[in-house]
Design a protein around this motif. Structure first.
Motif, short mmCIF file in Angstrom:
data_model
loop_
_atom_site.label_atom_id
_atom_site.label_comp_id
_atom_site.label_asym_id
_atom_site.label_seq_id
_atom_site.Cartn_x
_atom_site.Cartn_y
_atom_site.Cartn_z
N GLN A 30 0.84 -1.21 0.00
CA GLN A 30 0.00 0.00 0.00
C GLN A 30 0.87 1.25 0.00
OE1 GLN A 30 -2.98 0.03 3.07
NE2 GLN A 30 -3.64 2.12 2.63
N ARG A 31 1.96 1.22 0.78
CA ARG A 31 2.85 2.39 0.82
C ARG A 31 3.56 2.57 -0.52
NH1 ARG A 31 6.92 1.54 4.19
NH2 ARG A 31 6.26 -0.41 5.14
N GLY B 14 1.56 8.94 -6.12
CA GLY B 14 1.80 10.33 -5.77
C GLY B 14 2.85 10.98 -6.66
N MET B 15 3.89 10.22 -7.00
CA MET B 15 4.94 10.78 -7.86
C MET B 15 4.40 11.11 -9.24
SD MET B 15 8.55 8.89 -7.07
CE MET B 15 7.93 7.27 -7.48
N PHE C 2 5.22 13.97 -3.76
CA PHE C 2 6.24 13.05 -3.26
C PHE C 2 6.07 12.75 -1.77
CE2 PHE C 2 7.94 14.75 -7.09
CZ PHE C 2 8.75 13.76 -7.63
N GLY C 3 5.06 13.31 -1.15
CA GLY C 3 4.85 13.08 0.27
C GLY C 3 5.43 14.20 1.12
N ILE C 4 5.38 13.97 2.43
CA ILE C 4 5.87 14.96 3.40
C ILE C 4 7.14 14.43 4.04
CG2 ILE C 4 5.34 16.26 5.50
CD1 ILE C 4 3.62 17.04 3.14
N SER C 5 8.14 15.27 4.12
CA SER C 5 9.42 14.90 4.75
C SER C 5 9.22 14.67 6.24
CB SER C 5 10.45 15.99 4.53
OG SER C 5 11.60 15.80 5.35
N GLU D 233 14.00 8.10 -0.91
CA GLU D 233 13.32 7.41 -2.01
C GLU D 233 13.02 8.36 -3.16
OE1 GLU D 233 10.78 4.01 0.45
OE2 GLU D 233 9.85 5.92 -0.14
N SER D 234 12.47 9.51 -2.83
CA SER D 234 12.02 10.44 -3.86
C SER D 234 13.18 11.04 -4.64
CB SER D 234 11.17 11.55 -3.23
OG SER D 234 10.04 11.02 -2.58
#
Length: 315
Positions: free
Chosen positions: A63-64, A71-72, A77-80, A283-284
């Motif tokens: 899922q992650r 998201g990419m 890219f998410g939150i740091s 990762e990003s």
């Protein structure tokens, strides 16, 4: 040409999927808990559990992974974990240092290497050729961070022409910013120029021995005319390969140089994120650099097809 490009685009997409899986799984098996690293060893279990839920670390890996990749695709890219800010914004702020640095280093490397390689090939066996080959051997052997330290000692500390580190930002104008990037770009460019010079020399020497070059000379062309009209273009294929690989290296591999000169670019961001266990940033940024490498390889393939039409006919 269109069919050739489409086949390369499909290969590009498959490479990106494979790279995203490798990056995600590699970081998944790294020991340690990012939430525990952020809160410390004395953190309360309830606080630790709440932070894991907030960061999404309680979800299954699949899922992650799907959340991260989807998201990419939309630029999210998410939150740091560390900076508590969108990763895309952090990358955007840093890339305007790393990208100009890589482009400037590549430009310097090419401007040095191509003329030097051509000169060495046309003067094979001469003192100039021996001197160029010897210098390139030295350039390949010496690491770029050593060049960086020497440049700082000479031009920053002794002569005072440049600052020893830091970046003033682009808001103050392009000249101060480019001046701050000059020494790092030279430190990155010199070893790469040594490699590119050797490739240019070797490729042109192989081309000079071909029958079409002798035919061109027999038709009355001077050596210089034959090289520029026929030899140089045919020698470009291996050179384009190295230039493409060098840009990828200069963009992704400047971690040490950015730390030597205290440049807040992508390289230093990766270094800091690894130290802080900020996995979403690691990762990003790595995925972005992989994407850059694959796109550059794709553009190099298109350049091959432009230089050598035979490649288009085989596609």
């Amino acid at each position: 040409m269109l069919r050739y490009a489409l086949k390369r685009l499909i290969s590009l997409g498959l490479s990106l999927v494979a790279a995203s899986l490798v990056i995600f799984l590699s970081l998944e098996i790294v020991p340690g808990d990012p939430a525990a690293a952020m809160l410390g060893i004395n953190a309360e279990p309830e606080t630790l559990k709440a932070l894991r839920i907030e960061l999404g670390l309680d979800k299954p890996p699949l899922q992650r992974y799907l959340s991260w990749t989807s998201g990419m695709l939309t630029g999210d890219f998410g939150i740091s974990y560390t900076y508590r800010a969108p990763v895309s914004q952090i990358i955007l702020d840093r890339i305007w240092i790393s990208l100009p640095l890589a482009l400037l280093a590549l430009l310097l490397s090419t401007l040095i290497a191509v003329p030097a390689g051509i000169w060495a090939a046309t003067k094979r066996g001469s003192i100039a050729d021996i001197a160029i080959v010897g210098t390139t051997q030295l350039g390949v052997a010496i690491p770029n961070f050593w060049f960086a330290v020497i440049l700082v000692l000479i031009f920053a500390i002794n002569l005072g022409w440049f600052s020893a580190g830091g970046f003033p930002g682009w808001a103050g104008g392009p000249l101060p910013a480019l001046k701050a990037l000059t020494l790092p770009a030279i430190a990155l460019a010199l070893p790469q120029a040594a490699i590119l010079t050797r490739v240019m020399r070797s490729a042109l020497l192989d081309t000079l021995g071909e029958d079409f070059m002798r035919t061109a000379r027999a038709k009355g062309l001077s050596q210089r005319q034959a090289i520029w009209r026929h030899g140089f273009r045919n020698a470009l294929i291996p050179v384009l390969t190295i230039i493409g690989l060098q840009f990828s290296f200069l963009l992704a591999g400047a971690i040490i140089i950015e730390n030597v000169f205290f440049l807040p670019g992508l390289g230093r961001l990766i270094f800091q994120a690894i130290a802080q266990r900020d996995l979403i940033v690691v990762e990003s940024v790595i995925m972005l650099l992989v994407f850059a490498v694959i796109v550059i390889t794709f553009l190099v393939d298109l350049a091959y097809a432009w230089v050598d039409p035979r490649l288009r006919s085989r596609a």
